[in-house]
Design an enzyme around this catalytic site. Structure first.
Site, PDB file in Angstrom:
ATOM      1  CG  ASP A 144     -13.196  38.174   7.469  1.00 45.71           C
ATOM      2  OD1 ASP A 144     -13.333  37.150   8.047  1.00 45.71           O
ATOM      3  OD2 ASP A 144     -13.095  39.296   8.234  1.00 45.71           O
ATOM      4  CB  CYS A 198      -8.720  25.644  26.643  1.00 47.61           C
ATOM      5  SG  CYS A 198      -9.207  26.935  25.701  1.00 47.61           S
ATOM      6  CB  CYS A 201      -8.237  28.197  31.886  1.00 42.39           C
ATOM      7  SG  CYS A 201      -8.657  29.992  31.303  1.00 42.39           S
ATOM      8  CB  CYS A 251     -16.204  43.093  21.941  1.00 44.56           C
ATOM      9  SG  CYS A 251     -16.156  42.435  23.758  1.00 44.56           S
ATOM     10  CB  CYS A 254     -13.713  36.474  24.865  1.00 43.91           C
ATOM     11  SG  CYS A 254     -14.057  36.662  23.209  1.00 43.91           S
TER      12      CYS A 254
HETATM   13  C1  B12 Z   1     -18.991  35.189  11.414  1.00 40.24           C
HETATM   14  C2  B12 Z   1     -17.819  35.873  11.929  1.00 40.24           C
HETATM   15  C3  B12 Z   1     -18.062  36.226  13.038  1.00 40.24           C
HETATM   16  C4  B12 Z   1     -19.300  36.523  13.899  1.00 40.24           C
HETATM   17  C5  B12 Z   1     -19.565  35.127  14.464  1.00 40.24           C
HETATM   18  C6  B12 Z   1     -18.442  34.650  15.435  1.00 40.24           C
HETATM   19  C7  B12 Z   1     -17.948  33.126  15.558  1.00 40.24           C
HETATM   20  N1  B12 Z   1     -17.616  32.746  16.954  1.00 40.24           N
HETATM   21  O1  B12 Z   1     -18.524  32.328  14.649  1.00 40.24           O
HETATM   22  C8  B12 Z   1     -19.152  37.523  14.981  1.00 40.24           C
HETATM   23  C9  B12 Z   1     -19.485  39.016  14.190  1.00 40.24           C
HETATM   24  C10 B12 Z   1     -19.595  37.635  16.192  1.00 40.24           C
HETATM   25  C11 B12 Z   1     -17.375  37.719  14.894  1.00 40.24           C
HETATM   26  C12 B12 Z   1     -16.790  38.156  15.953  1.00 40.24           C
HETATM   27  C13 B12 Z   1     -15.385  38.449  16.049  1.00 40.24           C
HETATM   28  N2  B12 Z   1     -14.661  37.875  14.969  1.00 40.24           N
HETATM   29 CO1  B12 Z   1     -15.060  37.088  13.250  1.00 40.24          CO
HETATM   30  N3  B12 Z   1     -15.446  36.088  11.826  1.00 40.24           N
HETATM   31  C14 B12 Z   1     -16.404  35.614  11.474  1.00 40.24           C
HETATM   32  C15 B12 Z   1     -16.160  34.778   9.969  1.00 40.24           C
HETATM   33  C16 B12 Z   1     -16.492  35.481   8.773  1.00 40.24           C
HETATM   34  C17 B12 Z   1     -16.885  33.397  10.002  1.00 40.24           C
HETATM   35  C18 B12 Z   1     -16.797  32.548  11.327  1.00 40.24           C
HETATM   36  C19 B12 Z   1     -17.500  31.246  11.321  1.00 40.24           C
HETATM   37  O2  B12 Z   1     -17.594  30.339  10.556  1.00 40.24           O
HETATM   38  N4  B12 Z   1     -18.139  30.982  12.362  1.00 40.24           N
HETATM   39  C20 B12 Z   1     -19.280  29.951  12.573  1.00 40.24           C
HETATM   40  C21 B12 Z   1     -18.531  29.014  13.756  1.00 40.24           C
HETATM   41  C22 B12 Z   1     -19.321  27.697  13.961  1.00 40.24           C
HETATM   42  O3  B12 Z   1     -17.089  28.639  12.916  1.00 40.24           O
HETATM   43  P1  B12 Z   1     -15.791  28.974  14.093  1.00 40.24           P
HETATM   44  O4  B12 Z   1     -16.114  29.764  14.926  1.00 40.24           O
HETATM   45  O5  B12 Z   1     -14.946  29.330  12.884  1.00 40.24           O
HETATM   46  O6  B12 Z   1     -15.389  27.442  14.124  1.00 40.24           O
HETATM   47  C23 B12 Z   1     -15.075  26.488  13.537  1.00 40.24           C
HETATM   48  C24 B12 Z   1     -13.917  25.626  14.312  1.00 40.24           C
HETATM   49  O7  B12 Z   1     -13.225  26.533  15.039  1.00 40.24           O
HETATM   50  C25 B12 Z   1     -14.655  24.486  14.903  1.00 40.24           C
HETATM   51  N5  B12 Z   1     -15.143  24.638  16.263  1.00 40.24           N
HETATM   52  C26 B12 Z   1     -15.447  25.911  16.791  1.00 40.24           C
HETATM   53  N6  B12 Z   1     -15.872  25.434  18.171  1.00 40.24           N
HETATM   54  C27 B12 Z   1     -15.926  24.387  18.191  1.00 40.24           C
HETATM   55  C28 B12 Z   1     -16.275  23.422  19.226  1.00 40.24           C
HETATM   56  C29 B12 Z   1     -16.635  22.080  18.959  1.00 40.24           C
HETATM   57  C30 B12 Z   1     -16.858  21.196  20.372  1.00 40.24           C
HETATM   58  C31 B12 Z   1     -16.074  21.699  17.932  1.00 40.24           C
HETATM   59  C32 B12 Z   1     -16.023  20.093  17.568  1.00 40.24           C
HETATM   60  C33 B12 Z   1     -15.432  22.484  16.916  1.00 40.24           C
HETATM   61  C34 B12 Z   1     -15.520  23.705  16.990  1.00 40.24           C
HETATM   62  O8  B12 Z   1     -15.957  24.167  14.058  1.00 40.24           O
HETATM   63  C35 B12 Z   1     -16.147  25.437  13.233  1.00 40.24           C
HETATM   64  C36 B12 Z   1     -16.532  25.048  11.877  1.00 40.24           C
HETATM   65  O9  B12 Z   1     -15.672  25.387  10.974  1.00 40.24           O
HETATM   66  C37 B12 Z   1     -14.671  34.754  10.130  1.00 40.24           C
HETATM   67  C38 B12 Z   1     -13.822  34.346   9.135  1.00 40.24           C
HETATM   68  C39 B12 Z   1     -13.992  32.990   8.445  1.00 40.24           C
HETATM   69  N7  B12 Z   1     -14.319  33.042   6.908  1.00 40.24           N
HETATM   70  O10 B12 Z   1     -13.659  31.965   8.988  1.00 40.24           O
HETATM   71  C40 B12 Z   1     -14.125  35.822  10.990  1.00 40.24           C
HETATM   72  C41 B12 Z   1     -13.076  35.680  12.213  1.00 40.24           C
HETATM   73  C42 B12 Z   1     -13.601  34.273  12.988  1.00 40.24           C
HETATM   74  N8  B12 Z   1     -13.301  36.604  12.988  1.00 40.24           N
HETATM   75  C43 B12 Z   1     -12.161  37.057  13.567  1.00 40.24           C
HETATM   76  C44 B12 Z   1     -12.134  38.104  14.552  1.00 40.24           C
HETATM   77  C45 B12 Z   1     -10.870  38.773  14.808  1.00 40.24           C
HETATM   78  C46 B12 Z   1     -13.301  38.473  15.437  1.00 40.24           C
HETATM   79  C47 B12 Z   1     -13.279  39.177  16.863  1.00 40.24           C
HETATM   80  C48 B12 Z   1     -12.193  39.231  17.492  1.00 40.24           C
HETATM   81  C49 B12 Z   1     -13.560  40.726  16.036  1.00 40.24           C
HETATM   82  C50 B12 Z   1     -13.641  41.838  17.371  1.00 40.24           C
HETATM   83  N9  B12 Z   1     -12.553  41.955  18.082  1.00 40.24           N
HETATM   84  O11 B12 Z   1     -14.628  42.168  17.760  1.00 40.24           O
HETATM   85  C51 B12 Z   1     -14.606  38.597  17.240  1.00 40.24           C
HETATM   86  C52 B12 Z   1     -14.501  37.388  18.163  1.00 40.24           C
HETATM   87  C53 B12 Z   1     -15.594  36.823  18.523  1.00 40.24           C
HETATM   88  C54 B12 Z   1     -15.429  35.325  19.056  1.00 40.24           C
HETATM   89  N10 B12 Z   1     -14.988  35.084  20.253  1.00 40.24           N
HETATM   90  O12 B12 Z   1     -15.462  34.431  18.198  1.00 40.24           O
HETATM   91  C55 B12 Z   1     -11.011  36.513  12.944  1.00 40.24           C
HETATM   92  C56 B12 Z   1     -10.507  35.288  13.897  1.00 40.24           C
HETATM   93  C57 B12 Z   1      -9.128  35.224  14.173  1.00 40.24           C
HETATM   94  C58 B12 Z   1      -8.944  34.024  15.136  1.00 40.24           C
HETATM   95  N11 B12 Z   1      -7.596  34.176  15.721  1.00 40.24           N
HETATM   96  O13 B12 Z   1      -9.688  33.135  15.384  1.00 40.24           O
HETATM   97  C59 B12 Z   1     -11.759  35.742  11.607  1.00 40.24           C
HETATM   98  C60 B12 Z   1     -11.174  34.436  11.410  1.00 40.24           C
HETATM   99  C61 B12 Z   1     -11.455  36.581  10.703  1.00 40.24           C
HETATM  100  C62 B12 Z   1      -9.780  36.698  10.180  1.00 40.24           C
HETATM  101  N12 B12 Z   1      -9.649  36.479   8.737  1.00 40.24           N
HETATM  102  O14 B12 Z   1      -9.021  36.937  10.913  1.00 40.24           O
HETATM  103  N13 B12 Z   1     -17.226  37.118  13.823  1.00 40.24           N
HETATM  104  S1  SF4 Z   2      -9.065  32.160  28.600  1.00 44.24           S
HETATM  105 FE1  SF4 Z   2     -10.481  30.804  27.542  1.00 44.24          FE
HETATM  106  S2  SF4 Z   2      -9.521  30.444  25.498  1.00 44.24           S
HETATM  107 FE2  SF4 Z   2      -7.942  31.129  26.996  1.00 44.24          FE
HETATM  108  S3  SF4 Z   2      -7.042  29.232  27.822  1.00 44.24           S
HETATM  109 FE3  SF4 Z   2      -8.631  30.111  29.273  1.00 44.24          FE
HETATM  110  S4  SF4 Z   2     -10.625  28.753  28.370  1.00 44.24           S
HETATM  111 FE4  SF4 Z   2      -8.934  28.878  26.894  1.00 44.24          FE
HETATM  112  S1  SF4 Z   3     -17.937  36.711  22.911  1.00 48.02           S
HETATM  113 FE1  SF4 Z   3     -16.195  37.874  23.020  1.00 48.02          FE
HETATM  114  S2  SF4 Z   3     -16.129  39.317  21.457  1.00 48.02           S
HETATM  115 FE2  SF4 Z   3     -18.430  38.751  22.009  1.00 48.02          FE
HETATM  116  S3  SF4 Z   3     -19.310  40.022  23.654  1.00 48.02           S
HETATM  117 FE3  SF4 Z   3     -18.373  38.219  24.532  1.00 48.02          FE
HETATM  118  S4  SF4 Z   3     -16.234  38.850  25.156  1.00 48.02           S
HETATM  119 FE4  SF4 Z   3     -16.811  40.333  23.333  1.00 48.02          FE
END
Ligand code: B12
Ligand code: SF4
Ligand code: SF4
Length: 325
Positions: A144, A198, A201, A251, A254
């Site tokens: 992180d 996925c 679902c 939270c 999801c």
């Molecule tokens: C900013 C951040 C948040 C933000 C934004 C979340 C988000 N979805 O982006 C907030 C504060 C909301 C958050 C919440 C949570 N977070 Co957070 N967060 C981060 C952080 C620091 C950066 C994430 C990021 O780059 N976001 C920008 C988006 C665009 O990137 P991304 O979701 O990683 O998606 C990438 C790929 O998956 C892909 N991708 C995703 N979707 C799609 C769709 C398509 C069509 C395509 C082509 C590609 C693609 O492209 C993206 C580019 O890299 C990371 C740590 C890190 N440095 O990565 C932790 C991290 C993602 N968080 C984590 C956790 C545990 C959570 C929570 C579960 C905490 C909680 N219980 O409350 C929630 C889950 C919310 C959710 N459903 O995502 C874990 C997730 C572990 C995992 N198994 O995935 C991480 C990796 C931290 C860690 N070191 O473990 N988080």
């Molecule tokens: S609950 Fe969401 S992440 Fe899990 S299998 Fe269904 S669509 Fe995929």
């Molecule tokens: S995206 Fe996931 S962590 Fe964020 S509000 Fe919805 S259910 Fe909760």
């Protein structure tokens, strides 16, 4: 001969990681993340979905390219530790009935994972040094803490797929897993990306209380309860505040809705300190806490980073929501 030596080093690194207590380990190259993922990140930022997380707009070149984060990087060792499903979670299900009680998300019921995982990754880096007979190598540890696309890299290293809930999801362990990496200048043998995805679902989308997740693949942090309760600095808008329910910090909806999580074995990491006393918490009492009580209660917790003021802001919202129920 050289290739054989490299492969056996990679296998030894992965074996050592599992011995150290990581649940998953995989290796990918330090090449930039794929063009699709880069485009997705850029679109996400342009749409304003990072909300108030200004740091997400900085260091993009590093975030998409480990070799820009650490000069000379050749490989990324990706690891994961499961934090759920929580074993014998007797409190699960209380969410709708626990009036005046606040709820801390599963990942935050443990000691601070940033500290725990970094220590484990340091031990792994030391082991790599031993495997190389003390030859100096560069290893940058990230949990992180660095601008790095952790989920993209973990997927490429074969740890799992990206679910519609945006979580890196492992078919066996589900989505309640935390990620950590070592970016290194050692050339290791990369693993193949996971092939799964996925199926038909959309349970996570239906379970999201605020509509932060949408069926078209968007993720709006400004609506996410995790963002609102952990990252957001000011007041919280009335309608969204109402949807927070009694979630004091983070939270789980999801991740818990996902069949991969529901079918996963209970998380059992004997070393990761678990604090069942943090859930549920009496909301009215929190509002009376002097700041030192917050510091003392959450001394080894990731909740500490929130600070006592924002914790009380969350508690006030939760209490109001309980009273409105
Ligand atoms: C900013 C951040 C948040 C933000 C934004 C979340 C988000 N979805 O982006 C907030 C504060 C909301 C958050 C919440 C949570 N977070 Co957070 N967060 C981060 C952080 C620091 C950066 C994430 C990021 O780059 N976001 C920008 C988006 C665009 O990137 P991304 O979701 O990683 O998606 C990438 C790929 O998956 C892909 N991708 C995703 N979707 C799609 C769709 C398509 C069509 C395509 C082509 C590609 C693609 O492209 C993206 C580019 O890299 C990371 C740590 C890190 N440095 O990565 C932790 C991290 C993602 N968080 C984590 C956790 C545990 C959570 C929570 C579960 C905490 C909680 N219980 O409350 C929630 C889950 C919310 C959710 N459903 O995502 C874990 C997730 C572990 C995992 N198994 O995935 C991480 C990796 C931290 C860690 N070191 O473990 N988080
Ligand atoms: S609950 Fe969401 S992440 Fe899990 S299998 Fe269904 S669509 Fe995929
Ligand atoms: S995206 Fe996931 S962590 Fe964020 S509000 Fe919805 S259910 Fe909760």
């Amino acid at each position: 001969m050289l290739e054989l030596a490299t492969m056996s080093l990679s296998e030894s690194v992965k074996t050592r990681a599992l011995e150290l207590g990581f649940d998953l380990v995989g290796i990918t190259t330090a090449e930039p993340i794929g063009a699709d993922d880069t485009a997705y990140l850029q679109r996400w930022l342009n749409a304003g979905y990072a909300a108030g997380m200004e740091y997400m707009h900085r260091n993009i070149a590093k975030r998409i390219n480990p070799a820009a984060l650490m000069e000379g990087a050749r490989s990324v060792i990706c690891t994961a530790i499961a934090y759920g499903p929580i074993p014998d979670d007797e409190q699960a299900g209380l969410l709708s009935s626990s009036e005046y009680m606040g709820w801390i998300a599963d990942f935050a019921l443990y000691e601070d994972y940033h500290v725990f995982m970094k220590n484990k990754l340091r031990a792994l880096a030391d082991s790599i040094g031993e495997l190389l007979n003390g030859r100096r190598r560069q290893c940058r540890i990230c949990v992180d803490s660095a601008p790095l696309a952790e989920r993209s890299l973990a997927r490429r290293a074969g740890l799992g797929f990206i679910g519609r809930n945006h979580m890196l999801t492992n078919t066996h362990l589900g989505s309640q897993i935390l990620l950590g990496q070592i970016v290194t200048d050692i050339a290791l043998e990369p693993d193949a990306p996971a092939e799964t995805a996925c199926q038909a679902c959309d349970k996570c989308i239906g379970a999201c209380p605020t509509g932060a997740l949408s069926a078209d693949g968007d993720f709006d942090s400004a609506k996410c309860i995790s963002y609102l309760t952990i990252e957001h600095k000011g007041d919280i808008d009335g309608d969204l505040a109402g949807r927070i329910g009694n979630r004091l910090f983070g939270c789980d909806e999801c991740t818990l809705a996902c069949p991969y999580t529901q079918n996963a074995p209970a998380a059992q990491n004997a070393e990761l300190r678990f604090h069942p006393e943090w859930r549920p918490m009496m909301l009215a009492e929190i509002l009376e806490w002097p700041p030192e009580q917050f510091e003392e209660c959450f001394a080894d917790s990731t909740v500490k980073r929130l600070g006592p003021e924002r914790f009380k802001r969350n508690a006030r919202i939760c209490l109001q929501n309980c009273r409105d129920m």
